[in-house]
Design a protein around this motif. Sequence first.
Motif, mmCIF file in Angstrom:
data_model
loop_
_atom_site.group_PDB
_atom_site.id
_atom_site.type_symbol
_atom_site.label_atom_id
_atom_site.label_comp_id
_atom_site.label_asym_id
_atom_site.label_seq_id
_atom_site.Cartn_x
_atom_site.Cartn_y
_atom_site.Cartn_z
ATOM 1 N N GLN A 227 -1.771 -2.891 -8.151
ATOM 2 C CA GLN A 227 -0.937 -2.426 -7.039
ATOM 3 C C GLN A 227 0.521 -2.688 -7.385
ATOM 4 N N LEU A 228 1.436 -1.942 -6.793
ATOM 5 C CA LEU A 228 2.852 -2.084 -7.112
ATOM 6 C C LEU A 228 3.700 -1.790 -5.883
ATOM 7 N N GLY A 229 4.940 -2.313 -5.906
ATOM 8 C CA GLY A 229 5.815 -2.058 -4.771
ATOM 9 C C GLY A 229 7.233 -2.527 -5.034
ATOM 10 N N PHE A 230 8.194 -1.844 -4.397
ATOM 11 C CA PHE A 230 9.600 -2.239 -4.414
ATOM 12 C C PHE A 230 9.946 -2.909 -3.091
ATOM 13 N N SER A 231 10.777 -3.936 -3.152
ATOM 14 C CA SER A 231 11.325 -4.484 -1.922
ATOM 15 C C SER A 231 12.220 -3.427 -1.284
ATOM 16 N N PRO A 232 12.451 -3.500 0.036
ATOM 17 C CA PRO A 232 13.245 -2.460 0.703
ATOM 18 C C PRO A 232 14.624 -2.238 0.103
ATOM 19 N N ASP A 233 15.246 -3.286 -0.466
ATOM 20 C CA ASP A 233 16.572 -3.126 -1.076
ATOM 21 C C ASP A 233 16.490 -2.757 -2.549
ATOM 22 N N HIS A 234 15.249 -2.593 -3.072
ATOM 23 C CA HIS A 234 14.983 -2.142 -4.441
ATOM 24 C C HIS A 234 15.385 -3.153 -5.508
ATOM 25 N N LYS A 235 15.688 -4.381 -5.131
ATOM 26 C CA LYS A 235 16.071 -5.386 -6.119
ATOM 27 C C LYS A 235 14.869 -6.043 -6.774
ATOM 28 N N TRP A 236 13.739 -6.023 -6.090
ATOM 29 C CA TRP A 236 12.537 -6.663 -6.601
ATOM 30 C C TRP A 236 11.432 -5.631 -6.790
ATOM 31 N N PHE A 237 10.698 -5.793 -7.880
ATOM 32 C CA PHE A 237 9.527 -4.961 -8.153
ATOM 33 C C PHE A 237 8.356 -5.918 -8.335
ATOM 34 N N VAL A 238 7.259 -5.655 -7.635
ATOM 35 C CA VAL A 238 6.123 -6.589 -7.616
ATOM 36 C C VAL A 238 4.853 -5.846 -7.998
ATOM 37 N N THR A 239 4.032 -6.483 -8.826
ATOM 38 C CA THR A 239 2.712 -5.945 -9.146
ATOM 39 C C THR A 239 1.653 -6.981 -8.807
ATOM 40 N N ALA A 240 0.514 -6.490 -8.343
ATOM 41 C CA ALA A 240 -0.638 -7.352 -8.079
ATOM 42 C C ALA A 240 -1.633 -7.155 -9.215
ATOM 43 N N ALA A 241 -1.853 -8.213 -9.983
ATOM 44 C CA ALA A 241 -2.791 -8.177 -11.101
ATOM 45 C C ALA A 241 -4.154 -8.627 -10.589
ATOM 46 N N LEU A 242 -4.911 -7.674 -10.094
ATOM 47 C CA LEU A 242 -6.171 -7.961 -9.401
ATOM 48 C C LEU A 242 -7.153 -8.720 -10.280
ATOM 49 N N ARG A 243 -7.342 -8.267 -11.541
ATOM 50 C CA ARG A 243 -8.330 -8.896 -12.430
ATOM 51 C C ARG A 243 -7.878 -10.268 -12.912
ATOM 52 N N MET A 244 -6.574 -10.483 -12.904
ATOM 53 C CA MET A 244 -6.030 -11.723 -13.475
ATOM 54 C C MET A 244 -5.668 -12.754 -12.427
ATOM 55 N N ASN A 245 -5.932 -12.441 -11.158
ATOM 56 C CA ASN A 245 -5.684 -13.394 -10.069
ATOM 57 C C ASN A 245 -4.239 -13.899 -10.029
ATOM 58 N N ARG A 246 -3.312 -12.922 -10.084
ATOM 59 C CA ARG A 246 -1.916 -13.344 -9.984
ATOM 60 C C ARG A 246 -1.059 -12.184 -9.493
ATOM 61 N N VAL A 247 0.149 -12.548 -9.055
ATOM 62 C CA VAL A 247 1.176 -11.584 -8.667
ATOM 63 C C VAL A 247 2.362 -11.788 -9.599
ATOM 64 N N ASP A 248 2.907 -10.680 -10.113
ATOM 65 C CA ASP A 248 4.052 -10.746 -11.027
ATOM 66 C C ASP A 248 5.285 -10.187 -10.342
ATOM 67 N N ILE A 249 6.379 -10.919 -10.432
ATOM 68 C CA ILE A 249 7.631 -10.533 -9.780
ATOM 69 C C ILE A 249 8.664 -10.197 -10.847
ATOM 70 N N TYR A 250 9.272 -9.021 -10.697
ATOM 71 C CA TYR A 250 10.275 -8.534 -11.633
ATOM 72 C C TYR A 250 11.578 -8.270 -10.891
ATOM 73 N N ARG A 251 12.688 -8.440 -11.618
ATOM 74 C CA ARG A 251 13.970 -7.937 -11.113
ATOM 75 C C ARG A 251 14.125 -6.503 -11.596
ATOM 76 N N TYR A 252 14.678 -5.649 -10.736
ATOM 77 C CA TYR A 252 14.827 -4.231 -11.057
ATOM 78 C C TYR A 252 16.297 -3.856 -10.989
ATOM 79 N N ASP A 253 16.809 -3.250 -12.080
ATOM 80 C CA ASP A 253 18.228 -2.889 -12.135
ATOM 81 C C ASP A 253 18.471 -1.395 -12.018
#
Length: 336
Positions: free
Chosen positions: A108-134
């Motif tokens: 799963q994936l998503g942008f924060s409303p201000d588009h500064k953060w990009f987040v993915t849900a790694a379902l098989r790996m039991n974690r959430v990854d947080i990225y900065r988006y430029d």
Amino acid sequence: MPSSIFSITRAGALAATLWGMLAITNCANAVDNVIVLDSGEARLTLIDEATHKVIGTESTGKEPHHLMITPDGRSLIVADSVSNNLMFVDPHTGKVQRTVQDIEDPYQLGFSPDHKWFVTAALRMNRVDIYRYDGTNMVLVKHIELARTPSHMTFASDNRTVFVTLQDSGELAAIDLPTQTVLWKMHVGNEPAGLWMTPGDRYLLVGMTGEDDVTVVDWRKQQIVKKIHTGRGAHNFRNLDDGKHVAVSNRVESTISIIDYTTLTNAGDITGLLPGPDDMELTPDKRYLWVGFRFARHVGVIDLTSRKLIDTIAVGRSPHGIFFDNRAPVVSPNPD
């Protein structure tokens, strides 16, 4: 006026006229397309929205489940969970623009409303990854372990908080984006999946895939307010953009429930569907709801006035994410 200058001016005017005629012709001949991810086929299917005919396919990575338009509207991101990459495709044609490798298990994936953060849900790996988006690149900031099976997400309008469902532990988690820390987790029921925030960030609605209801959560108090009976396998949401209703797909019951989010009640069910309704998308005119039937290799078109299934379109195995290309702006080159 010297003849050479006149010739250049006339040539420029003629070019501008031809460009305008071409633009008008292209607009008149434009076809609004629908992109459907066939997660079991490692491909996307392109459908003519007007005729409901399949007009092409494009290969993707393995298990493309979800998609999202970039903030500038120039690309549609396809998350290939098993291939561990993000494909950027043209939102109008489905053609691949570029591929970003080493994005692990982006279910799963998503942008924060201000588009500064990009987040993915790694379902098989039991974690959430947080990225900065430029605006172009995703830079990994932190892996956050979140057992078990993080799947769906939504954001608070303050741009600070992302909420994630943990299907196999039956929990809802809140993560603070600036500090990349888990604020809290709470148990909400059996196999929570889709999430939708009511207007004003008042309540979170949680689709309970392991039950037959939608759980309403006051997330500020971390309390369950009520459960709205829908159908077995309540899974994912689509706002109907009428200021009152949101649809939830009941994947096991093979129905779609219309929830009145102003009263937190079930306003009625759409029946007579194919097996496994999942992701949904609303046409820009708000008249029709398209839905992927995960267990039937078809996409359906529902007339929201009659609340009836009026057409089905054969696609590939396990259709999941759906996108209308007329929701993305057409960016034309400058003729000058």
